[in-house]
Design an enzyme around this catalytic site. Structure first.
Site, PDB file in Angstrom:
ATOM      1  CD  GLU A 291       2.519  -7.372  -5.710  1.00 16.57           C
ATOM      2  OE1 GLU A 291       3.700  -8.048  -6.107  1.00 16.57           O
ATOM      3  OE2 GLU A 291       2.521  -7.977  -4.854  1.00 16.57           O
ATOM      4  N   GLY A 293       5.183  -1.067  -9.690  1.00 11.16           N
ATOM      5  CA  GLY A 293       5.635  -0.030  -8.649  1.00 11.16           C
ATOM      6  C   GLY A 293       6.097   1.553  -9.586  1.00 11.16           C
ATOM      7  NE  ARG A 294      10.642  -0.219 -13.931  1.00  6.14           N
ATOM      8  CZ  ARG A 294      12.405  -0.468 -13.235  1.00  6.14           C
ATOM      9  NH1 ARG A 294      12.499   0.562 -13.275  1.00  6.14           N
ATOM     10  NH2 ARG A 294      12.123  -1.664 -12.336  1.00  6.14           N
ATOM     11  NE  ARG A 331      15.868   1.909 -12.122  1.00  3.49           N
ATOM     12  CZ  ARG A 331      16.073   1.575 -13.180  1.00  3.49           C
ATOM     13  NH1 ARG A 331      16.235   2.599 -14.402  1.00  3.49           N
ATOM     14  NH2 ARG A 331      15.668   0.204 -13.920  1.00  3.49           N
ATOM     15  CE1 TYR A 335      19.070  -2.396 -10.217  1.00  5.50           C
ATOM     16  CE2 TYR A 335      18.251  -0.394 -10.894  1.00  5.50           C
ATOM     17  CZ  TYR A 335      18.598  -2.134 -10.237  1.00  5.50           C
ATOM     18  OH  TYR A 335      17.845  -2.097  -8.910  1.00  5.50           O
ATOM     19  CB  CYS A 362      35.557  11.069  -5.100  1.00  8.08           C
ATOM     20  SG  CYS A 362      34.907  12.900  -4.706  1.00  8.08           S
ATOM     21  CD  GLU A 363      32.010   4.748  -7.071  1.00  3.49           C
ATOM     22  OE1 GLU A 363      32.186   5.115  -6.312  1.00  3.49           O
ATOM     23  OE2 GLU A 363      31.737   3.961  -7.439  1.00  3.49           O
ATOM     24  CE1 TYR A 391      11.518   0.195  -6.976  1.00  5.06           C
ATOM     25  CE2 TYR A 391      10.934   0.181  -9.669  1.00  5.06           C
ATOM     26  CZ  TYR A 391      11.149  -0.734  -8.161  1.00  5.06           C
ATOM     27  OH  TYR A 391       9.915  -1.421  -7.981  1.00  5.06           O
TER      28      TYR A 391
HETATM   29  N1  LLP Z   1       6.138  -7.260  -6.484  1.00  6.87           N
HETATM   30  C1  LLP Z   1       7.390  -7.530  -5.505  1.00  6.87           C
HETATM   31  C2  LLP Z   1       7.039  -8.285  -5.001  1.00  6.87           C
HETATM   32  C3  LLP Z   1       8.508  -6.658  -6.093  1.00  6.87           C
HETATM   33  O1  LLP Z   1       9.749  -7.571  -5.842  1.00  6.87           O
HETATM   34  C4  LLP Z   1       8.856  -5.132  -7.227  1.00  6.87           C
HETATM   35  C5  LLP Z   1       9.869  -5.377  -7.733  1.00  6.87           C
HETATM   36  C6  LLP Z   1       7.675  -5.145  -7.621  1.00  6.87           C
HETATM   37  C7  LLP Z   1       6.297  -6.190  -7.142  1.00  6.87           C
HETATM   38  C8  LLP Z   1       7.438  -3.590  -8.303  1.00  6.87           C
HETATM   39  O2  LLP Z   1       7.814  -3.873  -9.270  1.00  6.87           O
HETATM   40  P1  LLP Z   1       7.907  -2.746 -10.109  1.00  6.87           P
HETATM   41  O3  LLP Z   1       6.486  -2.635 -11.086  1.00  6.87           O
HETATM   42  O4  LLP Z   1       8.371  -1.922  -9.982  1.00  6.87           O
HETATM   43  O5  LLP Z   1       8.621  -3.491 -12.256  1.00  6.87           O
HETATM   44  N2  LLP Z   1      15.615  -1.315  -8.473  1.00  6.87           N
HETATM   45  C9  LLP Z   1      15.091  -1.842  -9.663  1.00  6.87           C
HETATM   46  C10 LLP Z   1      13.681  -2.405  -9.231  1.00  6.87           C
HETATM   47  C11 LLP Z   1      13.563  -3.664  -8.339  1.00  6.87           C
HETATM   48  C12 LLP Z   1      12.443  -4.475  -8.341  1.00  6.87           C
HETATM   49  C13 LLP Z   1      12.344  -5.068  -6.959  1.00  6.87           C
HETATM   50  N3  LLP Z   1      10.356  -5.247  -6.917  1.00  6.87           N
HETATM   51  C14 LLP Z   1      15.182  -0.858 -10.006  1.00  6.87           C
HETATM   52  O6  LLP Z   1      15.164   0.312 -10.303  1.00  6.87           O
HETATM   53  O7  LLP Z   1      14.665  -0.310 -11.635  1.00  6.87           O
END
Ligand code: LLP
Length: 435
Positions: A291, A293-294, A331, A335, A362-363, A391
């Site tokens: 899965e 995403g990034r 981010r 983070y 304003c921060e 993200y």
């Molecule tokens: N699968 C599940 C069950 C997840 O919880 C996530 C991300 C992914 C896949 C995708 O993860 P990736 O391949 O994108 O790392 N907002 C944070 C990232 C939070 C990710 C939450 N879950 C950021 O900006 O780094």
């Protein structure tokens, strides 16, 4: 194949930064700033790296794009065209997928606190799979399914692997809100409840270890733990998982300090590990689901800003303020994430000083880049911040009542608006007067 961080960014004869063959300064002029820009060619390349990795290894499975990284109708249309599956975590993400015409059987629903509405929509739309996170989930799904309805599920487990990443994006360790704990009896109880269920079909296990992981060690450790449990269940009941889903988490290069992540090598190493364990158990090789995403969108996107106020503090630092910040990219504030960028209209000029890029909220914590070397910079310059594709848009907010930026896709020398910039009327559209 892995694609280097800045590979899609070039400099044209005007000395301007280009993305996907388009001059970013023209984009800023035409669409205004702040502006998210995505190189669609790169999104497609990233998607193919993952699909091809499974194919090359001769493994059946699914690559499900984690839409939380960046979900809009246009984006999901690209993901559909590339033949990926989709991970959604809310009615909002599911609705976007449906409106994008995404094949429902390729949609998987996640979430650590799914609501009745989410289950109801999942069942009504007859999506491909629900990933059950806890006992409450099981009860809600049981209540939602009519006598003749079925749902394929995976059971999300927490393997107790502490991955090397920021604490907020670590998920596979023991003290986590996600999933059934693998070794304290929870997973066994859930397994017993699900394995011979009349209308819930347990296809296999899921885990997600964290985000921004740059090598395969967390995945192989998780595989070892998951298979330890599968061995037990296999011995007790003859259970053979049809699917093993190892989640997302594949990192990207945000700056030169980050390693180049070789996804195909990470996947090969995971699959190798699984092969050994499956062989030892003498069970059929399961489908492998991932899965990312990034890794699909992170490096495909950049954000364009206009430079405004510049404040020199001799012997301390120079603040170069831009017209966005933690509202379009939270981010760095959340983070401590590092980013790199370039003054897009002076991309061929020699850099002469180091400055800090400040947002306009304003921060004091609203800083985008702590140290960036830039040429002589002045108000009106266009700053491009790289690798904001994941993200950024999805965590954008209206702090200080700033409207959210527009999103533009570029592909093969063509640009197209895919999300309109919010207007001031959008900002107040849900406000009601107090009578
Ligand atoms: N699968 C599940 C069950 C997840 O919880 C996530 C991300 C992914 C896949 C995708 O993860 P990736 O391949 O994108 O790392 N907002 C944070 C990232 C939070 C990710 C939450 N879950 C950021 O900006 O780094």
């Amino acid at each position: 194949m892995s694609i280097k961080q800045y590979e899609s960014y070039k400099v044209n004869e005007l000395g301007h930064l280009t993305i996907g063959g388009i001059d970013t300064v023209d984009l800023a002029k035409h669409y205004d700033t702040p502006l998210y820009v995505y190189d669609v060619t790169r999104i497609r390349q990233n998607a193919r790296i993952f699909k091809d990795a499974l194919k090359t290894l001769g493994v059946r499975g699914q690559i499900a794009y984690a839409s939380k990284a960046f979900s809009t109708i246009a984006m999901l249309q690209i993901i559909k065209q590339e033949g990926l599956s989709l991970d959604v975590v809310s009615t909002g993400e599911l609705y976007t997928a449906i409106r994008a015409g995404f094949p429902k059987e390729k949609i998987h629903l996640h979430g650590n606190n799914k609501t009745r509405e989410e289950f109801s929509m999942a069942v009504e739309e007859d999506i491909g799979c629900v990933v059950l996170d806890n006992f409450h989930d099981i009860t809600l799904l049981e209540n939602e399914l009519g006598d003749t309805q079925h749902m394929d599920v995976l059971m999300r487990v927490t393997p107790g692997v502490a991955s090397h990443t920021h604490q907020y994006i670590m998920t596979g360790h023991e003290d986590s809100k996600f999933g059934f704990d693998l070794f304290n009896g929870q997973a066994d109880e859930a397994f017993t409840r699900l394995v011979s269920h009349s209308n819930i079909h347990l296809k296999g296990l899921h885990c997600h270890l964290g985000s921004q992981l740059t090598d395969s060690s967390s995945y192989t450790q998780a595989s070892a733990r998951l298979f330890k449990k599968i061995r037990q269940w296999h011995e007790e009941t003859g259970y053979e998982p049809k699917v093993m889903n190892f989640g997302g988490g594949f990192g990207i290069q945000y700056t030169d300090q980050d390693p180049l992540v070789r996804y195909e090598e990470m996947i090969a190493s995971l699959i190798n590990d699984v092969r050994g364990r499956v062989k030892a158990l003498d069970i059929p090789f399961p489908e492998i689901w991932l899965e990312p995403g990034r890794a699909i969108v992170g490096n495909a996107g950049l954000t364009l800003y206009s430079v405004g106020a510049i404040k020199h503090l001799p012997n301390i630092r120079t603040y170069v303020s831009v017209d966005g910040g933690m509202t379009d990219n939270i981010r760095p504030a959340l983070y401590n994430a590092d980013y790199h960028g370039v003054v897009a209209n002076k991309a061929a000029k020699k850099t002469s000083s180091t400055v800090s890029i400040a947002g306009k909220c304003c921060e004091s914590g609203d800083m985008l880049i702590d140290e960036l070397t830039v040429p002589e910079t002045e108000p009106g310059d266009i700053l491009a911040v790289y690798s904001t594709g994941a993200y950024g848009f999805s965590m954008a907010n209206n702090y200080n009542r700033f409207p959210k930026p527009a999103v533009v896709f570029v592909e093969e020398g063509r640009d197209q608006l895919v999300v309109r910039r919010e207007s001031l009327d959008d900002i107040i559209k849900n406000d009601l007067s107090y009578e």
